[in-house]
Design a protein around this motif. Structure first.
Motif, PDB file in Angstrom:
ATOM      1  N   UNK A 131      64.655 -73.014-124.624  1.00 54.47           N
ATOM      2  CA  UNK A 131      65.391 -74.174-125.122  1.00 54.47           C
ATOM      3  C   UNK A 131      64.618 -74.866-126.245  1.00 54.47           C
ATOM      4  N   UNK A 132      63.285 -74.886-126.125  1.00 53.07           N
ATOM      5  CA  UNK A 132      62.456 -75.482-127.175  1.00 53.07           C
ATOM      6  C   UNK A 132      62.534 -74.705-128.478  1.00 53.07           C
ATOM      7  N   UNK A 133      62.664 -73.387-128.378  1.00 53.55           N
ATOM      8  CA  UNK A 133      62.832 -72.581-129.597  1.00 53.55           C
ATOM      9  C   UNK A 133      64.120 -72.971-130.315  1.00 53.55           C
ATOM     10  N   UNK A 157      72.494 -74.766-121.636  1.00 51.65           N
ATOM     11  CA  UNK A 157      73.083 -75.042-122.953  1.00 51.65           C
ATOM     12  C   UNK A 157      73.315 -76.536-123.142  1.00 51.65           C
ATOM     13  N   UNK A 158      73.843 -77.168-122.099  1.00 50.91           N
ATOM     14  CA  UNK A 158      74.131 -78.611-122.188  1.00 50.91           C
ATOM     15  C   UNK A 158      72.850 -79.409-122.394  1.00 50.91           C
ATOM     16  N   UNK A 159      71.804 -79.066-121.664  1.00 54.22           N
ATOM     17  CA  UNK A 159      70.534 -79.779-121.801  1.00 54.22           C
ATOM     18  C   UNK A 159      69.989 -79.652-123.217  1.00 54.22           C
ATOM     19  N   UNK A 160      70.054 -78.453-123.779  1.00 60.57           N
ATOM     20  CA  UNK A 160      69.584 -78.243-125.142  1.00 60.57           C
ATOM     21  C   UNK A 160      70.385 -79.090-126.129  1.00 60.57           C
ATOM     22  N   UNK A 184      78.923 -82.817-121.935  1.00 61.63           N
ATOM     23  CA  UNK A 184      77.808 -83.169-122.818  1.00 61.63           C
ATOM     24  C   UNK A 184      77.807 -84.658-123.137  1.00 61.63           C
ATOM     25  N   UNK A 185      78.975 -85.194-123.503  1.00 55.32           N
ATOM     26  CA  UNK A 185      79.068 -86.572-123.978  1.00 55.32           C
ATOM     27  C   UNK A 185      78.722 -87.582-122.891  1.00 55.32           C
ATOM     28  N   UNK A 186      78.945 -87.227-121.617  1.00 56.46           N
ATOM     29  CA  UNK A 186      78.648 -88.170-120.529  1.00 56.46           C
ATOM     30  C   UNK A 186      77.165 -88.549-120.457  1.00 56.46           C
ATOM     31  N   UNK A 187      76.303 -87.809-121.137  1.00 57.11           N
ATOM     32  CA  UNK A 187      74.876 -88.135-121.171  1.00 57.11           C
ATOM     33  C   UNK A 187      74.560 -89.276-122.135  1.00 57.11           C
ATOM     34  N   UNK A 188      75.565 -89.702-122.913  1.00 57.94           N
ATOM     35  CA  UNK A 188      75.346 -90.756-123.908  1.00 57.94           C
ATOM     36  C   UNK A 188      76.204 -91.978-123.579  1.00 57.94           C
TER      37      UNK A 188
END
Length: 487
Positions: A131-133, A157-160, A184-188
């Motif tokens: 994921x860091x790459x 994928x979502x975390x990245x 994804x958007x629920x994290x913001x």
């Protein structure tokens, strides 16, 4: 490029086919209660879900409007005409085909180029090595570049995407489905989500007036690809993140591509392609199209979701060893409140992967197929699991008629493989019905990677005659784990 011209032809054909099918649909009456600019509130004879399109008949079929919100039989519609018909049909959004064709006409391969420069690794403690790459490459992108990220099931994928979106100035997050965008958007907490339902229809009108100002101020905006095609964004985004880009066609993704300076396409070309009525629809997958230009992608390789024996089959036979389960996955297994009686060996937590072989025969129903023995087995397994305290269960099958048959036998969630892509359950029961169609490698990969704790694949004994099929390889895989049961 060849795929662009061919997709135009496919979309023209799909539009004409959709028009012919609309003439067969039932008409229903509707009354316009109020108009406000380009919007109207209607009371209809039947309920129509938000996201649908209302059409009407004149000399042919025309679009009346797009259903923005629905409250029972009252709907808020974004108008596409000034006409005021009294009868409607639930229509396809025929203008969507025109919009997609226009997107393809605008495409210039010289405007967007693949990310290619060497980059320094930027360490983010919330991301793993792979994921860091992907994260580091994303941070180094220049204007007019695109980056491909291959994300097999359960690889974060979502975390990245979330971590990358937090680290850029302004971004659009989009995908083929509302579920993927919301995930994804629920994290913001302060993201602007285009397409949310409001408490009442009048509030929706006011919200649509405000939303352009909100987008101008927002750091993160979320919308489905279809919304992107029709929404004229007031600003360009520094980054556009497209999830599920393998399942979306080229034209759908271009609407998002034109909205940003840099585009990150996240997908899995080893799962199902776009839904198009043509041969080899994977040719028109947006991810595959841009991969043909780039010839390189960053892989996410560590799996976190399922028991290692469940993901182990696809890791070996689909992903060529590029996928490996994290050590924490070894702890993922079923835990019963009450131990099963009838299927105690089959449902044992010590066997995360099981294959059941039976002698029931497949039958054709219209253009679909059923297998009554498999339907009964699926329903019995579901009931036994439920009695033992397991609630998160999904039954998958490739055939619509088999789905209906199982649904009549058990009050459970049953769906086709295509509808289950991107989903997950503690237990998945896969009723294959017919060895041939079920062995399509992309469809089979989706089916066997949805389970976290227990995967049960059911097949007719005729599978033993399909020794070159992926389903037969799964039979050998389960057999190597002493997990094949003949019923």
């Amino acid at each position: 490029m060849d795929e662009v011209e061919e997709l135009k032809k496919v979309l023209y054909q799909e539009k004409e086919r959709a028009k012919k099918e609309l003439f067969k649909r039932e008409k229903f009456k509707g009354e316009i209660l109020e108009k406000r600019g380009d919007f109207a509130i209607l009371r209809l004879e039947k309920e129509v879900e938000s996201g649908k399109t209302l059409g009407y008949f004149d000399d042919s079929i025309s679009n009346f409007g797009y259903v923005v919100s629905s409250q029972g039989k009252e709907v808020l519609v974004k108008l596409m005409t000034k006409e005021e018909p009294e009868e409607f049909i639930e229509s396809e959004n025929l203008s969507l085909y025109d919009v997609q064709i226009e997107m393809l006409n605008r495409f210039n391969p010289e405007v967007i180029r693949p990310f290619s420069k060497k980059f320094k690794l930027k360490y983010n403690e919330r991301l793993d090595k792979w994921q860091n790459l992907a994260f580091s490459a994303t941070m180094e992108m220049g204007k007019g570049e695109f980056l491909l990220v291959i994300g097999p099931p359960g690889t974060g994928k979502t975390r990245f995407i979330v971590e990358a979106a937090k680290s850029v100035n302004k971004c659009l997050i989009t995908a083929h489905t509302n579920r993927a965008v919301d995930n994804i958007v629920q994290s913001f907490s302060k993201a602007v989500r285009i397409g949310y339902k409001r408490e009442n229809l009048f509030e929706e009108i006011e919200k649509l007036k405000e939303i352009r100002r909100e987008i101008a101020r927002a750091k993160v905006v979320g919308a489905t690809l279809m919304k992107c095609a029709f929404f004229n964004f007031p600003t360009r985004f520094d980054y556009v993140f497209v999830d599920e880009s393998s399942q979306a066609n080229i034209a759908e993704v271009l609407s998002a591509v034109y909205s940003g300076e840099r585009v990150v396409l996240v997908g899995d070309p080893y799962q199902l392609p776009p839904v198009l009525r043509c041969k080899k629809p994977e040719r028109f997958s947006a991810f595959n199209f841009f991969y043909k230009i780039s010839r390189k992608a960053v892989w996410l390789r560590t799996h976190y979701r399922s028991n290692p024996e469940i993901i182990g089959f696809s890791a070996k036979y689909i992903y060529g060893g590029k996928l490996k389960a994290h050590n924490s996955c070894r702890k993922i297994s079923l835990k019963f409140k009450k131990f099963p009686q009838k299927f105690n060996r089959i449902l044992s937590p010590k066997l995360p992967v099981v294959m059941l072989i039976h002698g029931g025969r497949e039958e054709r129903v219209g253009q679909s197929k059923i297998n009554r023995r498999e339907a009964v087995l699926s329903a019995e397994l579901f009931r036994e699991l439920t009695c033992c305290g397991i609630r998160d269960i999904g039954i998958i099958t490739p055939y619509v008629e088999q789905r209906k048959l199982i649904k009549n036998l058990a009050n459970c969630e049953v769906n086709t493989v295509d509808a289950f892509q991107g989903r997950e359950k503690d237990v998945i029961i896969y009723s294959t019905v017919s060895p041939g169609f079920s062995s399509n490698w992309r469809r089979f990969n989706v089916a066997v990677t949805r389970a976290k704790k227990k995967l049960i694949v059911i097949s007719n004994v005729s599978i033993l005659n399909f020794k070159n099929s992926l389903l037969y390889k799964f039979y050998e895989y389960a057999k190597s784990k002493n997990a094949v049961f003949v019923l």
